[in-house]
Design a protein around this motif. Sequence first.
Motif, PDB file in Angstrom:
ATOM      1  N   GLY A 162       0.797  -1.231   0.000  1.00 34.28           N
ATOM      2  CA  GLY A 162       0.000   0.000   0.000  1.00 34.28           C
ATOM      3  C   GLY A 162       0.821   1.268   0.000  1.00 34.28           C
ATOM      4  N   ALA A 163       2.020   1.212   0.536  1.00 35.10           N
ATOM      5  CA  ALA A 163       2.894   2.384   0.601  1.00 35.10           C
ATOM      6  C   ALA A 163       4.312   1.911   0.886  1.00 35.10           C
ATOM      7  N   VAL A 164       5.266   2.830   0.698  1.00 36.83           N
ATOM      8  CA  VAL A 164       6.682   2.466   0.820  1.00 36.83           C
ATOM      9  C   VAL A 164       7.384   3.446   1.747  1.00 36.83           C
ATOM     10  N   TRP A 165       8.232   2.883   2.606  1.00 39.52           N
ATOM     11  CA  TRP A 165       9.201   3.674   3.377  1.00 39.52           C
ATOM     12  C   TRP A 165      10.558   3.374   2.780  1.00 39.52           C
ATOM     13  N   LEU A 166      11.313   4.423   2.494  1.00 40.82           N
ATOM     14  CA  LEU A 166      12.548   4.251   1.748  1.00 40.82           C
ATOM     15  C   LEU A 166      13.662   5.069   2.374  1.00 40.82           C
ATOM     16  N   ASP A 167      14.758   4.409   2.682  1.00 36.22           N
ATOM     17  CA  ASP A 167      15.940   5.070   3.230  1.00 36.22           C
ATOM     18  C   ASP A 167      17.115   4.742   2.313  1.00 36.22           C
ATOM     19  N   PRO A 168      17.343   5.552   1.274  1.00 35.41           N
ATOM     20  CA  PRO A 168      18.415   5.240   0.321  1.00 35.41           C
ATOM     21  C   PRO A 168      19.780   5.180   1.003  1.00 35.41           C
ATOM     22  N   ALA A 169      20.584   4.209   0.598  1.00 35.25           N
ATOM     23  CA  ALA A 169      21.959   4.121   1.095  1.00 35.25           C
ATOM     24  C   ALA A 169      22.767   5.260   0.489  1.00 35.25           C
ATOM     25  N   ARG A 170      23.320   6.113   1.355  1.00 38.86           N
ATOM     26  CA  ARG A 170      24.036   7.298   0.885  1.00 38.86           C
ATOM     27  C   ARG A 170      25.526   7.218   1.180  1.00 38.86           C
ATOM     28  N   ARG A 171      26.000   6.016   1.452  1.00 30.94           N
ATOM     29  CA  ARG A 171      27.426   5.795   1.706  1.00 30.94           C
ATOM     30  C   ARG A 171      27.919   4.603   0.893  1.00 30.94           C
ATOM     31  N   ASP A 172      29.178   4.662   0.534  1.00 29.86           N
ATOM     32  CA  ASP A 172      29.876   3.524  -0.038  1.00 29.86           C
ATOM     33  C   ASP A 172      31.017   3.213   0.912  1.00 29.86           C
ATOM     34  N   GLY A 173      30.768   2.303   1.858  1.00 27.67           N
ATOM     35  CA  GLY A 173      31.728   2.082   2.925  1.00 27.67           C
ATOM     36  C   GLY A 173      31.773   3.313   3.817  1.00 27.67           C
ATOM     37  N   ALA A 174      32.971   3.879   3.976  1.00 26.71           N
ATOM     38  CA  ALA A 174      33.123   5.068   4.822  1.00 26.71           C
ATOM     39  C   ALA A 174      32.932   6.364   4.041  1.00 26.71           C
ATOM     40  N   THR A 175      32.716   6.264   2.724  1.00 20.71           N
ATOM     41  CA  THR A 175      32.612   7.449   1.878  1.00 20.71           C
ATOM     42  C   THR A 175      31.162   7.887   1.730  1.00 20.71           C
ATOM     43  N   ARG A 176      30.890   9.150   2.030  1.00 16.02           N
ATOM     44  CA  ARG A 176      29.546   9.696   1.838  1.00 16.02           C
ATOM     45  C   ARG A 176      29.373  10.059   0.365  1.00 16.02           C
ATOM     46  N   LEU A 177      28.294   9.567  -0.233  1.00 13.75           N
ATOM     47  CA  LEU A 177      28.024   9.815  -1.643  1.00 13.75           C
ATOM     48  C   LEU A 177      27.230  11.107  -1.789  1.00 13.75           C
ATOM     49  N   LYS A 178      27.797  12.101  -2.455  1.00 10.61           N
ATOM     50  CA  LYS A 178      27.163  13.405  -2.567  1.00 10.61           C
ATOM     51  C   LYS A 178      26.145  13.470  -3.703  1.00 10.61           C
ATOM     52  N   ASN A 179      26.381  12.711  -4.752  1.00 10.82           N
ATOM     53  CA  ASN A 179      25.498  12.748  -5.922  1.00 10.82           C
ATOM     54  C   ASN A 179      24.303  11.815  -5.702  1.00 10.82           C
ATOM     55  N   PRO A 180      23.077  12.352  -5.698  1.00  9.30           N
ATOM     56  CA  PRO A 180      21.890  11.498  -5.483  1.00  9.30           C
ATOM     57  C   PRO A 180      21.743  10.384  -6.510  1.00  9.30           C
ATOM     58  N   ASP A 181      22.363  10.546  -7.676  1.00 10.66           N
ATOM     59  CA  ASP A 181      22.305   9.482  -8.677  1.00 10.66           C
ATOM     60  C   ASP A 181      23.112   8.265  -8.249  1.00 10.66           C
ATOM     61  N   ASP A 182      24.043   8.457  -7.299  1.00 10.26           N
ATOM     62  CA  ASP A 182      24.890   7.358  -6.835  1.00 10.26           C
ATOM     63  C   ASP A 182      24.300   6.640  -5.619  1.00 10.26           C
ATOM     64  N   TRP A 183      23.213   7.159  -5.062  1.00  8.21           N
ATOM     65  CA  TRP A 183      22.591   6.509  -3.915  1.00  8.21           C
ATOM     66  C   TRP A 183      21.948   5.198  -4.350  1.00  8.21           C
ATOM     67  N   SER A 184      21.666   4.360  -3.381  1.00 10.70           N
ATOM     68  CA  SER A 184      21.042   3.076  -3.696  1.00 10.70           C
ATOM     69  C   SER A 184      19.771   2.886  -2.849  1.00 10.70           C
ATOM     70  N   PRO A 185      18.593   3.003  -3.458  1.00 11.98           N
ATOM     71  CA  PRO A 185      18.356   3.383  -4.843  1.00 11.98           C
ATOM     72  C   PRO A 185      18.570   4.884  -5.050  1.00 11.98           C
ATOM     73  N   SER A 186      18.637   5.295  -6.297  1.00 15.22           N
ATOM     74  CA  SER A 186      18.870   6.708  -6.596  1.00 15.22           C
ATOM     75  C   SER A 186      17.634   7.527  -6.226  1.00 15.22           C
ATOM     76  N   LEU A 187      17.851   8.823  -6.041  1.00 13.32           N
ATOM     77  CA  LEU A 187      16.737   9.695  -5.703  1.00 13.32           C
ATOM     78  C   LEU A 187      15.743   9.773  -6.859  1.00 13.32           C
ATOM     79  N   GLU A 188      16.235   9.734  -8.082  1.00 19.69           N
ATOM     80  CA  GLU A 188      15.343   9.754  -9.244  1.00 19.69           C
ATOM     81  C   GLU A 188      14.432   8.528  -9.237  1.00 19.69           C
ATOM     82  N   TRP A 189      15.008   7.365  -8.883  1.00 18.82           N
ATOM     83  CA  TRP A 189      14.199   6.144  -8.810  1.00 18.82           C
ATOM     84  C   TRP A 189      13.135   6.281  -7.722  1.00 18.82           C
ATOM     85  N   ALA A 190      13.512   6.861  -6.584  1.00 20.07           N
ATOM     86  CA  ALA A 190      12.569   7.043  -5.484  1.00 20.07           C
ATOM     87  C   ALA A 190      11.420   7.960  -5.892  1.00 20.07           C
ATOM     88  N   PHE A 191      11.739   9.050  -6.596  1.00 16.12           N
ATOM     89  CA  PHE A 191      10.693   9.968  -7.036  1.00 16.12           C
ATOM     90  C   PHE A 191       9.774   9.309  -8.062  1.00 16.12           C
TER      91      PHE A 191
END
Length: 391
Positions: A162-191
């Motif tokens: 019925g609905a989704v809660w989504l917390d995209p992974a915004r890190r690659d190991g210890a590195t914070r990913l600044k580009n939303p396209d690199d998140w998993s899932p991406s922000l575009e996919w979430a939208f």
Amino acid sequence: MDVDDLRRLLSAEGLRLLDEVGELERSADVVRTVSRLRAAGHDGGLVAAVLEQARLRSRARAKFGDFADRMLFTPAGLEQSTRLRVAALHAGRFAEAGIDVVADLGCGIGADAMALAALDLGVVAVERDELTAAVAAFNLAPFPSARVELGNAEDADLAGIGAVWLDPARRDGATRLKNPDDWSPSLEWAFDLARRLPVGIKLGPGIDRDLIPDDFEAQWVSVDREVVELVLWSGALARPGIRRAALVLSAGGIAELSAAGDSPDAETGDLAEYLVEPDGAVIRARLIGDLARSLDGRMLDPTIAWITSDELPATPFGQVFRVVERFPLDVKTLKRELGVRGIGTLEIKKRGVDIDPAQFRTKLALSGEAGATLVLTRIAGTRTAILVERI
């Protein structure tokens, strides 16, 4: 912790030892516990895994309270997990929207899924990391309406959801990913998903506001004056007429300031008897003007988040100070004035001026027994120092 450590912990011996050890708060406690468990003949790998979990449980009490005593954690999972008090508010929104089954995509150790399941909502919790998924399954075991699936958010079967809660992974190991396209899932996919289902998307509070779609409700959340997250709500989960919200949680309770959009700035004026420093969630949501007007106050400068008022303001949306004295922002003047007052301990709050508080404090050569708070800011463009006391 790795999969082998988790297997050791989930054995009857491991769970018994974990309950027996309890909280470990000091290094001396750890040393004594290690000696005792090894002397009793327990395997070294098991002892190490138990001690790590005991330490994580001790840290987790700040987020999960007594629930931490029956949960398992990974270090990264604990750091990134939602506080249970906040997760309960998230879950309440799904319940109020009449949602029966929620997919928690990127569930981590299961904090939000636990809160959803506690309201008897059906929960499909999806996690791509095998170890984290196993920890989530343990944490969700008491809730028959919840199940954990190992897999990527993008591949989850959403039939019957019925609905989704989504917390995209915004890190690659210890590195914070600044580009939303690199998140998993991406922000575009979430939208894109939000065009098909009601969605709540948990993000960092400092996200570029230009990325927020106009038809989403953006809710910044602070806990004990720390802004912890931004949640974007869509569809039936977004409240009618609300596009900006600041949700403030403290020991005194829960309060929320909301509006149809960014609020216009309040009028500016000179320093009055009281100062209000808006909560960070109010600042992030750009509702400073609404807060100022609700307090019959004004802003010191149109570009700086300080509110001043002639009357003592009572608000959960900021810290209130009484003005003691106003000075020019000049080291020589402040050094003299603080010295006369015997101030040796100084909290410095700066906004709108390019000053390093630690270096500035050193220049003041403080000495004495008294403590104080000093605000460094601008009033109508003029650099100013304000000696204040907390209300």
